[in-house]
Design a protein around this motif. Structure first.
Motif, PDB file in Angstrom:
ATOM      1  N   MET A 119     -48.303  22.807 -29.657  1.00 40.81           N
ATOM      2  CA  MET A 119     -46.891  22.532 -29.931  1.00 40.81           C
ATOM      3  C   MET A 119     -46.712  22.110 -31.383  1.00 40.81           C
ATOM      4  SD  MET A 119     -44.423  19.853 -27.963  1.00 40.81           S
ATOM      5  CE  MET A 119     -44.789  18.587 -29.175  1.00 40.81           C
ATOM      6  N   LYS A 120     -45.662  22.638 -32.029  1.00 42.45           N
ATOM      7  CA  LYS A 120     -45.394  22.311 -33.423  1.00 42.45           C
ATOM      8  C   LYS A 120     -44.065  21.562 -33.547  1.00 42.45           C
ATOM      9  CE  LYS A 120     -45.539  26.531 -34.835  1.00 42.45           C
ATOM     10  NZ  LYS A 120     -45.639  27.834 -35.525  1.00 42.45           N
ATOM     11  N   THR A 121     -44.053  20.600 -34.442  1.00 42.37           N
ATOM     12  CA  THR A 121     -42.808  19.893 -34.730  1.00 42.37           C
ATOM     13  C   THR A 121     -42.052  20.666 -35.794  1.00 42.37           C
ATOM     14  OG1 THR A 121     -43.809  17.766 -34.205  1.00 42.37           O
ATOM     15  CG2 THR A 121     -41.798  17.730 -35.550  1.00 42.37           C
ATOM     16  N   VAL A 122     -40.873  21.156 -35.443  1.00 35.94           N
ATOM     17  CA  VAL A 122     -40.038  21.885 -36.401  1.00 35.94           C
ATOM     18  C   VAL A 122     -39.241  20.900 -37.249  1.00 35.94           C
ATOM     19  CG1 VAL A 122     -38.161  23.553 -36.648  1.00 35.94           C
ATOM     20  CG2 VAL A 122     -39.891  23.850 -34.836  1.00 35.94           C
ATOM     21  N   SER A 123     -38.687  19.884 -36.605  1.00 36.29           N
ATOM     22  CA  SER A 123     -37.935  18.860 -37.343  1.00 36.29           C
ATOM     23  C   SER A 123     -37.765  17.634 -36.455  1.00 36.29           C
ATOM     24  CB  SER A 123     -36.552  19.373 -37.763  1.00 36.29           C
ATOM     25  OG  SER A 123     -35.764  19.662 -36.627  1.00 36.29           O
ATOM     26  N   GLU A 124     -37.606  16.503 -37.094  1.00 40.73           N
ATOM     27  CA  GLU A 124     -37.269  15.273 -36.373  1.00 40.73           C
ATOM     28  C   GLU A 124     -36.267  14.494 -37.227  1.00 40.73           C
ATOM     29  OE1 GLU A 124     -41.073  14.310 -33.497  1.00 40.73           O
ATOM     30  OE2 GLU A 124     -41.090  13.407 -35.498  1.00 40.73           O
ATOM     31  N   ASN A 125     -35.136  14.133 -36.624  1.00 41.65           N
ATOM     32  CA  ASN A 125     -34.106  13.359 -37.314  1.00 41.65           C
ATOM     33  C   ASN A 125     -33.810  12.111 -36.511  1.00 41.65           C
ATOM     34  OD1 ASN A 125     -33.350  16.451 -37.689  1.00 41.65           O
ATOM     35  ND2 ASN A 125     -32.633  15.373 -39.475  1.00 41.65           N
ATOM     36  N   ARG A 126     -33.741  10.996 -37.187  1.00 42.40           N
ATOM     37  CA  ARG A 126     -33.349   9.774 -36.503  1.00 42.40           C
ATOM     38  C   ARG A 126     -31.892   9.904 -36.077  1.00 42.40           C
ATOM     39  NH1 ARG A 126     -35.496   4.996 -35.376  1.00 42.40           N
ATOM     40  NH2 ARG A 126     -34.218   3.085 -35.495  1.00 42.40           N
ATOM     41  N   CYS A 127     -31.596   9.473 -34.855  1.00 41.07           N
ATOM     42  CA  CYS A 127     -30.289   9.738 -34.257  1.00 41.07           C
ATOM     43  C   CYS A 127     -30.012   8.678 -33.212  1.00 41.07           C
ATOM     44  CB  CYS A 127     -30.328  11.139 -33.632  1.00 41.07           C
ATOM     45  SG  CYS A 127     -28.809  11.702 -32.906  1.00 41.07           S
ATOM     46  N   TYR A 128     -28.940   7.913 -33.389  1.00 42.20           N
ATOM     47  CA  TYR A 128     -28.558   6.889 -32.416  1.00 42.20           C
ATOM     48  C   TYR A 128     -29.738   5.991 -32.037  1.00 42.20           C
ATOM     49  CZ  TYR A 128     -24.014   9.092 -31.585  1.00 42.20           C
ATOM     50  OH  TYR A 128     -22.743   9.607 -31.711  1.00 42.20           O
ATOM     51  N   GLY A 129     -30.502   5.603 -33.009  1.00 44.43           N
ATOM     52  CA  GLY A 129     -31.625   4.708 -32.754  1.00 44.43           C
ATOM     53  C   GLY A 129     -32.855   5.387 -32.194  1.00 44.43           C
ATOM     54  N   GLY A 130     -32.730   6.642 -31.794  1.00 43.47           N
ATOM     55  CA  GLY A 130     -33.863   7.399 -31.277  1.00 43.47           C
ATOM     56  C   GLY A 130     -34.188   8.552 -32.218  1.00 43.47           C
ATOM     57  N   THR A 131     -34.700   9.633 -31.629  1.00 44.30           N
ATOM     58  CA  THR A 131     -35.110  10.776 -32.447  1.00 44.30           C
ATOM     59  C   THR A 131     -34.596  12.072 -31.841  1.00 44.30           C
ATOM     60  OG1 THR A 131     -37.144   9.634 -33.062  1.00 44.30           O
ATOM     61  CG2 THR A 131     -37.093  12.018 -33.407  1.00 44.30           C
ATOM     62  N   GLN A 132     -33.931  12.877 -32.672  1.00 43.58           N
ATOM     63  CA  GLN A 132     -33.603  14.242 -32.269  1.00 43.58           C
ATOM     64  C   GLN A 132     -34.660  15.149 -32.856  1.00 43.58           C
ATOM     65  OE1 GLN A 132     -31.070  15.742 -30.239  1.00 43.58           O
ATOM     66  NE2 GLN A 132     -32.686  17.249 -30.495  1.00 43.58           N
ATOM     67  N   GLY A 133     -35.500  15.686 -31.988  1.00 50.00           N
ATOM     68  CA  GLY A 133     -36.562  16.565 -32.449  1.00 50.00           C
ATOM     69  C   GLY A 133     -36.306  18.012 -32.081  1.00 50.00           C
ATOM     70  N   VAL A 134     -36.965  18.897 -32.823  1.00 47.15           N
ATOM     71  CA  VAL A 134     -37.018  20.316 -32.473  1.00 47.15           C
ATOM     72  C   VAL A 134     -38.486  20.718 -32.508  1.00 47.15           C
ATOM     73  CG1 VAL A 134     -36.348  22.662 -33.122  1.00 47.15           C
ATOM     74  CG2 VAL A 134     -34.728  20.774 -33.404  1.00 47.15           C
ATOM     75  N   TYR A 135     -38.938  21.361 -31.444  1.00 43.56           N
ATOM     76  CA  TYR A 135     -40.354  21.695 -31.301  1.00 43.56           C
ATOM     77  C   TYR A 135     -40.485  23.154 -30.887  1.00 43.56           C
ATOM     78  CZ  TYR A 135     -40.115  16.647 -31.095  1.00 43.56           C
ATOM     79  OH  TYR A 135     -39.808  15.333 -31.389  1.00 43.56           O
ATOM     80  N   SER A 136     -41.612  23.760 -31.261  1.00 42.54           N
ATOM     81  CA  SER A 136     -41.883  25.124 -30.808  1.00 42.54           C
ATOM     82  C   SER A 136     -43.287  25.182 -30.237  1.00 42.54           C
ATOM     83  CB  SER A 136     -41.719  26.116 -31.959  1.00 42.54           C
ATOM     84  OG  SER A 136     -42.722  25.905 -32.924  1.00 42.54           O
ATOM     85  N   HIS A 137     -43.503  26.164 -29.373  1.00 42.18           N
ATOM     86  CA  HIS A 137     -44.799  26.268 -28.700  1.00 42.18           C
ATOM     87  C   HIS A 137     -44.981  27.693 -28.203  1.00 42.18           C
ATOM     88  CE1 HIS A 137     -43.173  26.279 -24.451  1.00 42.18           C
ATOM     89  NE2 HIS A 137     -42.107  25.910 -25.139  1.00 42.18           N
TER      90      HIS A 137
END
Lengths: 276, 276
Positions: B1-19
């Motif tokens: 699995m690869k991390t495409v992007s991670e943005n801090r969002c509402y105290g958590g993390t909005q990530g995008v991943y590919s696999h």
């Protein structure tokens, strides 16, 4: 004025409208959210100025602001960021020309025929909104993101008495000292830097300040910190004893994910001033 | 699995991943919002299935769901709507092929090598999420919009015990009787309509129902009412005495403005079931 679209949204209406603009000499498009209360009478209005590369549409679809405005009974207007059209000058760079009006009145060729975003936001669009919609121009606040944060702060400080509050997400805070600013102010306004000062939020904050509360949110992981120069604005706010707050939000970047995370705070901040 | 992007969002993390996906035989991308609580331990997870033409990204940026999930401490997963890549079959129509997987396992050429979205959503992606992230697969709920509402309802009913609740915004409710369904089910599953029934929420609601609460929101001004056929699902829910509610929202259309207007309700609905 033409209605481009209207969608029911949080009990109100998210509209998109276009009109022939005298200021910019062409067709302009803007978004306007009207809460349910606008059916009964005039409502306060919050301006949202967008950043580089944006049209009226980006924040309208991605900032998640309408729900909070519905809760507060506030209209929300999303202007475009530059003139548009085939006859409008442009540059191949993303940060000059179309999508990058920088909220100034250009005095230099090839920009001066159309790049009059200052007049458009300060004069023409408010008059149109007042004439066509149930918005109360006696109760306005303004906010924006990045280049739009720069626009919100400089316009608010240059028009004392008009806005009850101003806020900004990651504003371009010191453009006369930044590559996000020197290039554009030079192109639009010319080499005489004395004409630039009106368009630098940190300089205006130091010299004039704002006659109401100010809220700034800046992400500590913003990829553009070197261009935004938030420290200059923070220093100026403190030096002026400006009413307001400057928040450094740990780990947040420059994206809409950052902005939407704190949108409720900005709308609530504006509402407290608008209903005071 | 690869991390495409991670943005801090509402105290958590909005990530995008590919696999690399076994089910679809290619690279798949998904979005995952993890609330702050996921740093401490496993959190419940809400699935959001998107509609025609969407990728993992549309709802992630436009539905305004992360804030409500942050408030409830729930993870939110945004899968893609079809396999992707140059070797994947496609059709020039927007509603067949890429972006239009319809959440089935295709058995017909040219679709069958990659169009296995049923297996991807039901089996492969949950296993990946459970292995890679702090999500509690014992506490899952599911929702979706339009084609994704169809997917959410049919997948929830076919997997009893898995989801604590199911909801949908303007689902394609009766695809075996609609031009949004007959064409796609015919193409992916072939002419034998007995294989289609599993993928019709109204038929499944009539025959099987859901072992938990169901929430449906439908806009009365939806431009696709003739294709969605909400009345068939409403009738089936009532006939089955299905726990839940079906709401006709006056004046709302099929857009993200409709969805975001009621997103809080859907997340709260899921949270009540997930924390029961």
């Amino acid at each position: 004025m033409k209605t481009v679209s209207e969608n029911r949204c949080y009990g109100g209406t998210q509209g998109v409208y276009s009109h022939a603009s005298t200021a910019t000499g062409g067709e302009m498009t803007f978004g306007l959210f009207l809460p349910e209360e606008a059916q009964l009478g005039e409502v306060p209005v919050l301006w949202y100025l967008s950043g580089l590369t944006c049209t009226h549409e980006n924040a309208m679809t991605k900032a998640g602001a309408q729900g909070w405005c519905a809760e507060q009974g506030i209209a929300l207007v999303f202007p475009d960021t530059s003139p548009r059209g085939d006859d409008v000058a442009d540059d191949e760079a993303y940060d000059l020309g179309k999508g990058a009006g920088f909220y100034v009145n250009a005095t230099q060729d090839p920009w001066k025929p159309h790049f009059k975003m200052w007049d458009y936001i300060c004069d023409e669009l408010p008059a149109l909104l007042g004439a066509e919609f149930a918005v109360d121009l006696e109760r306005q606040s303004i906010t924006g993101h990045s280049m739009g944060g720069h626009g919100a702060l400089t316009i608010a400080m240059a028009n004392p008495g008009r806005f009850k509050s101003v806020s900004a997400f990651a504003p371009i805070a010191n453009p006369t000292k930044s590559d996000w600013g020197r290039k554009q102010l030079g192109a639009y306004l010319g080499a005489d830097e004395s004409t630039w000062a009106k368009h630098d939020a940190s300089l205006q904050m130091r010299d004039v300040g704002f006659d109401g509360p100010v809220l700034i949110d800046q992400g500590s992981a913003d990829q553009f910190l070197q261009l935004l120069k938030p420290e200059t604005l923070a220093e100026a706010m403190a030096a002026r004893r400006q009413e307001g707050l400057f928040r450094m939000q740990k780990g947040y970047d420059h994206s809409y994910f950052f902005m939407s995370s704190f949108m409720e705070d900005h709308v609530t901040f504006a509402a407290e001033a608008l209903y005071a």
